[in-house]
Enzyme design. Structure first.
Site, mmCIF file in Angstrom:
data_model
loop_
_atom_site.group_PDB
_atom_site.id
_atom_site.type_symbol
_atom_site.label_atom_id
_atom_site.label_comp_id
_atom_site.label_asym_id
_atom_site.label_seq_id
_atom_site.Cartn_x
_atom_site.Cartn_y
_atom_site.Cartn_z
ATOM 1 N N ASP A 1 0.812 -1.049 0.140
ATOM 2 C CA ASP A 1 -0.023 0.029 -0.147
ATOM 3 C C ASP A 1 0.900 1.196 0.203
ATOM 4 O O ASP A 1 2.040 1.076 0.307
ATOM 5 C CB ASP A 1 -0.923 -0.020 1.180
ATOM 6 N N ASP B 1 4.058 2.915 -3.812
ATOM 7 C CA ASP B 1 3.129 3.878 -4.410
ATOM 8 C C ASP B 1 2.902 3.350 -6.031
ATOM 9 O O ASP B 1 3.747 3.499 -6.871
ATOM 10 C CB ASP B 1 3.571 4.948 -4.509
ATOM 11 N N SER C 1 -16.340 -2.909 -9.900
ATOM 12 C CA SER C 1 -17.114 -2.325 -9.085
ATOM 13 C C SER C 1 -18.796 -2.466 -9.678
ATOM 14 O O SER C 1 -18.759 -2.231 -10.909
ATOM 15 C CB SER C 1 -16.835 -0.945 -8.683
ATOM 16 N N HIS D 1 -20.460 0.158 -9.707
ATOM 17 C CA HIS D 1 -20.232 1.433 -10.291
ATOM 18 C C HIS D 1 -19.675 1.369 -11.521
ATOM 19 O O HIS D 1 -19.906 2.410 -12.206
ATOM 20 C CB HIS D 1 -19.551 2.272 -9.398
ATOM 21 N N TYR E 1 -15.084 7.439 -11.001
ATOM 22 C CA TYR E 1 -14.652 6.134 -10.300
ATOM 23 C C TYR E 1 -14.923 4.870 -11.179
ATOM 24 O O TYR E 1 -14.366 4.118 -11.738
ATOM 25 C CB TYR E 1 -15.198 6.143 -8.954
ATOM 26 N N LYS F 1 -12.883 2.014 -13.589
ATOM 27 C CA LYS F 1 -13.028 0.501 -13.238
ATOM 28 C C LYS F 1 -13.251 -0.206 -14.845
ATOM 29 O O LYS F 1 -12.789 -0.959 -14.775
ATOM 30 C CB LYS F 1 -14.221 0.057 -12.180
ATOM 31 N N ARG G 1 -29.869 -0.423 -0.439
ATOM 32 C CA ARG G 1 -29.294 -0.708 -1.451
ATOM 33 C C ARG G 1 -28.320 -1.618 -1.376
ATOM 34 O O ARG G 1 -28.313 -2.579 -2.307
ATOM 35 C CB ARG G 1 -28.437 0.571 -1.996
HETATM 36 C C1 15L Z 1 -17.495 0.830 -4.191
HETATM 37 O O1 15L Z 1 -17.283 0.661 -5.113
HETATM 38 C C2 15L Z 1 -16.603 1.397 -3.306
HETATM 39 O O2 15L Z 1 -15.489 1.032 -3.165
HETATM 40 C C3 15L Z 1 -17.122 1.019 -1.802
HETATM 41 O O3 15L Z 1 -16.627 2.004 -0.870
HETATM 42 C C4 15L Z 1 -18.706 1.150 -1.648
HETATM 43 O O4 15L Z 1 -19.213 2.374 -1.692
HETATM 44 C C5 15L Z 1 -19.260 0.346 -2.679
HETATM 45 O O5 15L Z 1 -18.999 0.648 -3.905
HETATM 46 C C6 15L Z 1 -20.942 0.481 -2.646
HETATM 47 O O6 15L Z 1 -21.582 0.647 -3.805
HETATM 48 O O7 15L Z 1 -21.531 0.386 -1.419
#
Ligand code: 15L
Length: 273
Positions: free
Chosen positions: A33, A46, A106, A108, A131, A135, A169
């Site tokens: 990390d 890093d 994710s 997302h 974000y 991904k 959710r």
């Molecule tokens: C994500 O992708 C994040 O990394 C995590 O922190 C949460 O926010 C998650 O999604 C979510 O949708 O709950």
């Protein structure tokens, strides 16, 4: 076969902490990390710097690349950590001959699908944030490195890893620590994976995903968010923004900045900027 050496980047984050605990004794772990961690198998790195990425990926059997910006936020931070950082790690793995990578994409990446839709691993991405776009970049880069260089990827579109679902959710996208560990272990160990996308969720009754691709690979989730339904719904705040409420990505569909749980703690400077 001897124990595999597995690098976990972003090891101080939420998911990394759960996986390091779940994998103790199963793999020889190298944790990295950019933030410090007190552990004897920890290497500070890093990954937005190629030299660090090369150093930390050397000599491992597989990489779980969690390092990066984990929520919506400023483009510059996402660019460095998630676009440049992801490129550096995949490219360093290629140069170091590391074939297998598990990448936490994710929910997302597909957050602008509606909650009344069920999506599978073949849908076209609909990112809900910069974000989410980062991904999708990781998924595309993995596809390239699989097709062009014969590297192997399990892309896990993670919902939310937590000991219990945090809100309504998350009843649809929650994954327990032991279930994410099982799924990531499939990504590390299962022979024959070339490039696969799966959803990182438990066996949730309210899932928005058809996760048959994960089941095909042998995933047998032990948990279901529905176990917690009463307490979650009792605590649920009144519905907020209608766009957030309508889409799978929730608040990410409307917010420009979400507090980053993994942000470095700022030292008090005595005066405000
Ligand atoms: C994500 O992708 C994040 O990394 C995590 O922190 C949460 O926010 C998650 O999604 C979510 O949708 O709950």
């Amino acid at each position: 076969m001897s124990m595999k050496t597995v690098l976990i980047t972003g090891a101080t984050g939420d998911v990394g902490t759960h996986l390091a605990r779940e994998f103790a004794g199963k793999y020889r772990l190298r944790l990295s990390d950019k933030r410090p961690l007190k552990a004897k198998n920890f290497v500070r790195a890093d990954i937005s710097k190629m030299a660090d990425a090369l150093r930390v990926t050397k000599g491992v059997d597989a990489i779980v690349h969690l390092g990066g910006y984990s929520v919506e936020g400023p483009w510059e931070g996402i660019l460095q950590a998630n676009i440049i950082g992801c490129y550096n790690v995949f490219e360093a793995a290629r140069r170091n001959g590391v074939k297998r990578i598990v990448f936490p994409t994710s929910n997302h990446a597909t957050g602008f699908y509606r909650r009344d839709e069920t999506i599978d691993h073949k849908v076209y991405p609909r990112p809900d944030s910069r974000y989410g776009v980062s991904k999708v970049f990781g998924e595309a880069l993995g596809r390239l490195y699989a097709d062009k260089y014969g590297m192997e990827f399990l892309m896990v579109r993670i919902g939310n890893v937590h000991p219990f679902p945090l809100d309504k959710r998350r009843l649809s996208i929650w994954i327990s620590p032991r279930d994410i560990a099982q799924l990531v272990a499939i990504g590390i160990d299962k022979p024959g994976i070339k490039f696969e996308i799966v959803y990182g969720i438990s066996r949730n009754k309210r899932a928005w995903y058809d996760n048959s691709n994960a089941y095909r690979l042998g995933y047998q989730p032990q948990d279901d968010a529905e176990t917690y339904v009463d307490e979650v719904l009792k605590k649920e705040k009144p519905a907020g923004d209608p766009i957030a409420e309508m889409h799978q990505g929730g608040i990410f569909c409307v917010a420009e900045d979400i507090p980053n749980p993994a942000a470095p703690v700022k030292k008090a400077k005595g005066k405000k900027k």
